[in-house]
Scaffold this motif. Structure first.
Motif, mmCIF file in Angstrom:
data_model
loop_
_atom_site.group_PDB
_atom_site.id
_atom_site.type_symbol
_atom_site.label_atom_id
_atom_site.label_comp_id
_atom_site.label_asym_id
_atom_site.label_seq_id
_atom_site.Cartn_x
_atom_site.Cartn_y
_atom_site.Cartn_z
ATOM 1 N N ASP A 123 38.171 37.960 32.370
ATOM 2 C CA ASP A 123 38.165 37.282 31.179
ATOM 3 C C ASP A 123 39.190 35.809 31.475
ATOM 4 O OD1 ASP A 123 37.106 38.930 29.430
ATOM 5 O OD2 ASP A 123 38.975 39.909 29.124
ATOM 6 N N ASP A 124 40.043 35.996 32.409
ATOM 7 C CA ASP A 124 40.765 34.805 32.508
ATOM 8 C C ASP A 124 41.276 34.584 33.954
ATOM 9 O OD1 ASP A 124 42.901 33.069 32.857
ATOM 10 O OD2 ASP A 124 43.600 33.295 30.939
ATOM 11 N N THR A 125 40.552 33.975 34.792
ATOM 12 C CA THR A 125 40.740 33.857 36.276
ATOM 13 C C THR A 125 42.181 33.610 36.732
ATOM 14 O OG1 THR A 125 38.425 33.369 36.905
ATOM 15 C CG2 THR A 125 39.981 33.125 38.623
ATOM 16 N N GLN A 126 42.796 32.539 36.040
ATOM 17 C CA GLN A 126 44.115 32.046 36.212
ATOM 18 C C GLN A 126 45.490 33.196 35.943
ATOM 19 O OE1 GLN A 126 45.211 29.162 37.615
ATOM 20 N NE2 GLN A 126 47.262 30.084 37.964
ATOM 21 N N LYS A 127 45.100 33.908 34.840
ATOM 22 C CA LYS A 127 45.898 35.151 34.563
ATOM 23 C C LYS A 127 45.723 36.215 35.501
ATOM 24 C CE LYS A 127 46.883 37.913 30.450
ATOM 25 N NZ LYS A 127 46.465 38.366 28.947
ATOM 26 N N GLU A 128 44.628 36.527 35.698
ATOM 27 C CA GLU A 128 44.323 37.772 36.948
ATOM 28 C C GLU A 128 44.804 37.406 38.103
ATOM 29 O OE1 GLU A 128 43.293 41.529 37.515
ATOM 30 O OE2 GLU A 128 43.714 40.446 35.593
ATOM 31 N N TYR A 129 44.738 35.955 38.668
ATOM 32 C CA TYR A 129 45.370 35.628 39.833
ATOM 33 C C TYR A 129 46.724 35.829 39.794
ATOM 34 C CZ TYR A 129 46.871 31.958 43.028
ATOM 35 O OH TYR A 129 47.721 31.491 43.983
ATOM 36 N N GLU A 130 47.411 35.212 39.018
ATOM 37 C CA GLU A 130 48.943 35.392 38.774
ATOM 38 C C GLU A 130 49.418 36.833 38.633
ATOM 39 O OE1 GLU A 130 49.795 32.870 35.326
ATOM 40 O OE2 GLU A 130 49.323 31.169 36.380
ATOM 41 N N ARG A 131 48.777 37.670 37.941
ATOM 42 C CA ARG A 131 48.969 39.134 37.888
ATOM 43 C C ARG A 131 48.931 39.767 39.237
ATOM 44 N NH1 ARG A 131 47.078 44.134 37.987
ATOM 45 N NH2 ARG A 131 44.881 43.486 38.118
ATOM 46 N N LEU A 132 47.899 39.613 40.072
ATOM 47 C CA LEU A 132 47.590 39.974 41.416
ATOM 48 C C LEU A 132 48.514 39.526 42.533
ATOM 49 C CD1 LEU A 132 43.579 40.200 41.225
ATOM 50 C CD2 LEU A 132 45.374 42.254 41.008
ATOM 51 N N VAL A 133 48.880 38.203 42.343
ATOM 52 C CA VAL A 133 49.917 37.517 43.283
ATOM 53 C C VAL A 133 51.349 38.075 43.146
ATOM 54 C CG1 VAL A 133 51.260 35.543 43.651
ATOM 55 C CG2 VAL A 133 48.904 35.366 43.673
ATOM 56 N N ASN A 134 51.505 38.344 41.783
ATOM 57 C CA ASN A 134 53.020 39.087 41.498
ATOM 58 C C ASN A 134 52.891 40.548 42.209
ATOM 59 O OD1 ASN A 134 54.071 36.990 40.254
ATOM 60 N ND2 ASN A 134 53.369 37.584 38.265
ATOM 61 N N LEU A 135 51.901 41.118 42.310
ATOM 62 C CA LEU A 135 51.707 42.315 42.762
ATOM 63 C C LEU A 135 51.595 42.398 44.621
ATOM 64 C CD1 LEU A 135 49.342 44.279 40.340
ATOM 65 C CD2 LEU A 135 51.768 44.782 40.632
ATOM 66 N N GLY A 136 51.456 41.217 44.960
ATOM 67 C CA GLY A 136 51.554 41.073 46.395
ATOM 68 C C GLY A 136 50.122 40.677 47.090
ATOM 69 N N VAL A 137 49.251 40.536 46.201
ATOM 70 C CA VAL A 137 47.758 40.452 46.667
ATOM 71 C C VAL A 137 47.721 38.908 47.247
ATOM 72 C CG1 VAL A 137 45.368 40.236 45.864
ATOM 73 C CG2 VAL A 137 46.765 41.988 44.924
ATOM 74 N N GLU A 138 46.850 38.731 48.439
ATOM 75 C CA GLU A 138 46.982 37.719 49.088
ATOM 76 C C GLU A 138 45.529 37.041 48.744
ATOM 77 O OE1 GLU A 138 47.420 37.981 53.221
ATOM 78 O OE2 GLU A 138 49.116 39.246 53.147
#
Length: 131
Positions: free
Chosen positions: A86-101
């Protein structure tokens, strides 16, 4: 016709299961041992548990052409598949906070906003938001 199962090649099924459930938020659907250390292992979207299943396919470990193809796509930066969000920016930030590269940060491209991440199982995966 309906799409029931799609396959994503993974180098390590257990590592893939952890990544796809703990980081991406998918839910394990089927886990059946097939012998030789492999499993029929599928996950589904938490929001659509009766929807299409993702088979975490160990093919690269048992079929050299699959491994070569997977590696070529990865090295070229081409996503194996995409998931809608639904929101690429929000999902990006969530995943980066989980250590996803990520290899591509959220970027608008016409009528979509995309980002590309490494699933740590041999694949680039793209997330897409329809604008």
């Amino acid at each position: 016709m309906k799409v029931k199962v799609i396959s994503i090649p993974v180098l390590d099924q257990e590592k893939a299961l952890q990544f796809y459930t703990e980081k991406l938020g998918f839910v394990k659907k089927i886990d059946v041992p097939l012998g030789g250390g492999t499993r029929w292992l599928t996950v589904v979207s938490q929001e659509e548990q009766d929807g299409p299943e993702i088979l975490l396919e160990p093919a690269p470990n048992h079929f050299e052409p699959a491994k070569v193809y997977q590696q070529a796509l990865f090295e070229a930066g081409i996503p194996w598949t995409q998931f809608n969000v639904d929101d690429t920016q929000k999902e990006y930030e969530r995943l980066v906070n989980l250590g996803v590269e990520f290899s591509i940060q959220p970027t608008e491209m016409g009528t979509v906003k995309v980002a590309v991440f490494n699933d740590n199982c041999g694949n680039n995966i793209q997330i897409v938001q329809m604008l």
